[in-house]
Motif scaffolding. Structure first.
Motif, mmCIF file in Angstrom:
data_model
loop_
_atom_site.group_PDB
_atom_site.id
_atom_site.type_symbol
_atom_site.label_atom_id
_atom_site.label_comp_id
_atom_site.label_asym_id
_atom_site.label_seq_id
_atom_site.Cartn_x
_atom_site.Cartn_y
_atom_site.Cartn_z
ATOM 1 N N UNK A 103 0.821 -1.220 0.000
ATOM 2 C CA UNK A 103 0.000 0.000 0.000
ATOM 3 C C UNK A 103 0.852 1.266 0.000
ATOM 4 N N UNK A 104 2.169 1.110 -0.206
ATOM 5 C CA UNK A 104 3.096 2.245 -0.264
ATOM 6 C C UNK A 104 3.676 2.312 -1.669
ATOM 7 N N UNK A 105 3.945 3.508 -2.166
ATOM 8 C CA UNK A 105 4.460 3.678 -3.522
ATOM 9 C C UNK A 105 5.795 2.969 -3.708
ATOM 10 N N UNK A 106 6.171 2.780 -4.967
ATOM 11 C CA UNK A 106 7.467 2.161 -5.277
ATOM 12 C C UNK A 106 8.603 2.965 -4.653
ATOM 13 N N UNK A 107 8.545 4.275 -4.832
ATOM 14 C CA UNK A 107 9.573 5.133 -4.242
ATOM 15 C C UNK A 107 9.565 5.078 -2.727
ATOM 16 N N UNK A 108 8.370 4.981 -2.157
ATOM 17 C CA UNK A 108 8.259 4.889 -0.706
ATOM 18 C C UNK A 108 8.846 3.607 -0.168
ATOM 19 N N UNK A 109 8.678 2.504 -0.903
ATOM 20 C CA UNK A 109 9.250 1.232 -0.481
ATOM 21 C C UNK A 109 10.768 1.311 -0.407
ATOM 22 N N UNK A 110 11.372 1.923 -1.406
ATOM 23 C CA UNK A 110 12.830 2.066 -1.402
ATOM 24 C C UNK A 110 13.257 3.081 -0.343
ATOM 25 N N UNK A 111 12.505 4.172 -0.258
ATOM 26 C CA UNK A 111 12.847 5.232 0.691
ATOM 27 C C UNK A 111 12.761 4.797 2.140
ATOM 28 N N UNK A 112 11.830 3.900 2.459
ATOM 29 C CA UNK A 112 11.685 3.430 3.841
ATOM 30 C C UNK A 112 12.964 2.769 4.344
ATOM 31 N N UNK A 113 13.613 2.011 3.477
ATOM 32 C CA UNK A 113 14.856 1.344 3.877
ATOM 33 C C UNK A 113 15.936 2.391 4.171
ATOM 34 N N UNK A 123 14.356 15.112 -0.585
ATOM 35 C CA UNK A 123 14.838 15.195 -1.964
ATOM 36 C C UNK A 123 15.903 14.151 -2.251
ATOM 37 N N UNK A 124 16.814 13.966 -1.325
ATOM 38 C CA UNK A 124 17.885 12.979 -1.516
ATOM 39 C C UNK A 124 17.331 11.556 -1.500
ATOM 40 N N UNK A 125 16.360 11.319 -0.612
ATOM 41 C CA UNK A 125 15.737 9.994 -0.557
ATOM 42 C C UNK A 125 15.028 9.693 -1.878
ATOM 43 N N UNK A 126 14.283 10.648 -2.380
ATOM 44 C CA UNK A 126 13.559 10.439 -3.648
ATOM 45 C C UNK A 126 14.530 10.250 -4.809
ATOM 46 N N UNK A 127 15.619 11.019 -4.816
ATOM 47 C CA UNK A 127 16.616 10.864 -5.886
ATOM 48 C C UNK A 127 17.241 9.472 -5.855
ATOM 49 N N UNK A 128 17.539 8.995 -4.659
ATOM 50 C CA UNK A 128 18.124 7.652 -4.528
ATOM 51 C C UNK A 128 17.129 6.585 -4.971
ATOM 52 N N UNK A 129 15.868 6.769 -4.588
ATOM 53 C CA UNK A 129 14.837 5.809 -4.991
ATOM 54 C C UNK A 129 14.694 5.795 -6.512
ATOM 55 N N UNK A 130 14.684 6.960 -7.121
ATOM 56 C CA UNK A 130 14.556 7.052 -8.574
ATOM 57 C C UNK A 130 15.752 6.390 -9.262
ATOM 58 N N UNK A 131 16.946 6.620 -8.714
ATOM 59 C CA UNK A 131 18.152 6.007 -9.268
ATOM 60 C C UNK A 131 18.066 4.484 -9.207
ATOM 61 N N UNK A 132 17.599 3.953 -8.071
ATOM 62 C CA UNK A 132 17.545 2.514 -7.915
ATOM 63 C C UNK A 132 16.441 1.883 -8.752
ATOM 64 N N UNK A 133 15.351 2.581 -8.956
ATOM 65 C CA UNK A 133 14.331 2.053 -9.859
ATOM 66 C C UNK A 133 14.926 1.868 -11.256
ATOM 67 N N UNK A 134 15.709 2.846 -11.684
ATOM 68 C CA UNK A 134 16.372 2.724 -12.981
ATOM 69 C C UNK A 134 17.343 1.558 -13.026
ATOM 70 N N UNK A 135 18.050 1.331 -11.928
ATOM 71 C CA UNK A 135 19.047 0.262 -11.889
ATOM 72 C C UNK A 135 18.405 -1.120 -11.955
ATOM 73 N N UNK A 136 17.160 -1.233 -11.499
ATOM 74 C CA UNK A 136 16.463 -2.523 -11.590
ATOM 75 C C UNK A 136 15.455 -2.536 -12.738
#
Length: 256
Positions: A103-113, A123-136
């Protein structure tokens, strides 16, 4: 060199039935260990005992912590084990739903960790999440979509991103390609192989699929009825199996 993980005589019983019995091995930094066997062989019990999800009846799981050297994770306090699970360890489940908050967004799932290890700048959390989505290989434009809108393969890639974003030193994987279509499995395996090499990950992979360990694992343990019946370099074990059970596993794959 000190092993990253040292497993000593690990044993788990379910009443009269043996889950795993007297398993010992060392895992070295940057090494990938595969554990194979049929359903009920004890491989998942062993993995869950090592990862702290099950309490073993005997044995030790020693991890090379950054501060104290080798420590028995079984005797750690619950807060210490939780911290280990957020920082140096990661666990990729067979079913991505078990490793994601649906029930949490894709970015939120990565950001929670990331937030679990102290990140606070949005902003940094979202940037990291966006980067990792691209990597996978998930379109960054889907960062605000929930996992329920993703295919099974995308959910598994998202779970991998969630686990690896903090740079863990050891990753436990339980049938990471199980239940996926063959073409999706192939893409996921290529992704995992690239990330393992790029990040220098140490990993323990449980699977019934010999093709998975052939591609990813440096060493291999074969389990039957809770016991390790054969172990060695992956190619050596698969190309020249010595135990009758290993020979049966390899020949059954060849005949498919």
């Amino acid at each position: 060199m000190t092993p990253l993980l040292k497993v000593e005589s690990l044993t788990k019983r379910y009443g009269a039935r043996i889950g795993c019995a007297d398993v010992s091995f060392d895992l070295w930094p940057g090494e990938v260990m595969g554990i194979v066997g049929e359903s009920g062989s004890g491989k998942s019990t062993l993995l869950n005992c090592m990862a702290g999800h099950l309490a073993p009846d005997a044995g030790r799981v020693m991890f090379d912590t950054r501060a104290e050297g080798l420590q028995d994770t079984i005797t750690m306090s619950e807060p210490e084990r939780r911290m280990l699970g957020r920082t140096d360890w990661a666990f990729v489940h067979q079913h991505a739903r078990d490793g994601l908050r649906m029930n949490v967004s894709a970015g939120g799932n990565v950001g929670e960790r990331l937030m679990a290890v102290g990140a606070r700048h949005y902003g940094e959390i979202r940037d990291s999440a966006e980067d990792w989505l691209g990597r996978v290989e998930i379109d960054a434009g889907r960062i605000d979509d929930r996992p329920t809108a993703f295919s099974g393969g995308m959910q598994q890639r998202l779970q991998i991103a969630r686990n690896l974003v903090t740079g863990p030193r050891l990753v436990f994987m339980d049938e990471p390609t199980g239940g996926l279509d063959v073409s999706v499995q192939a893409r996921l395996l290529d992704l995992l192989r690239g990330l393992v090499r790029e990040m220098g990950l140490s990993a323990i992979i449980v699977t019934h699929d010999l093709a998975v360990v052939r591609l990813l694992a440096d060493r291999l343990m074969v389990m039957k009825d809770g016991h390790v019946v054969e172990a060695g370099l992956t190619d050596q074990v698969l190309d020249d199996p010595q135990h009758a059970y290993t020979q049966l596993l390899v020949s059954s794959v060849l005949q498919v």
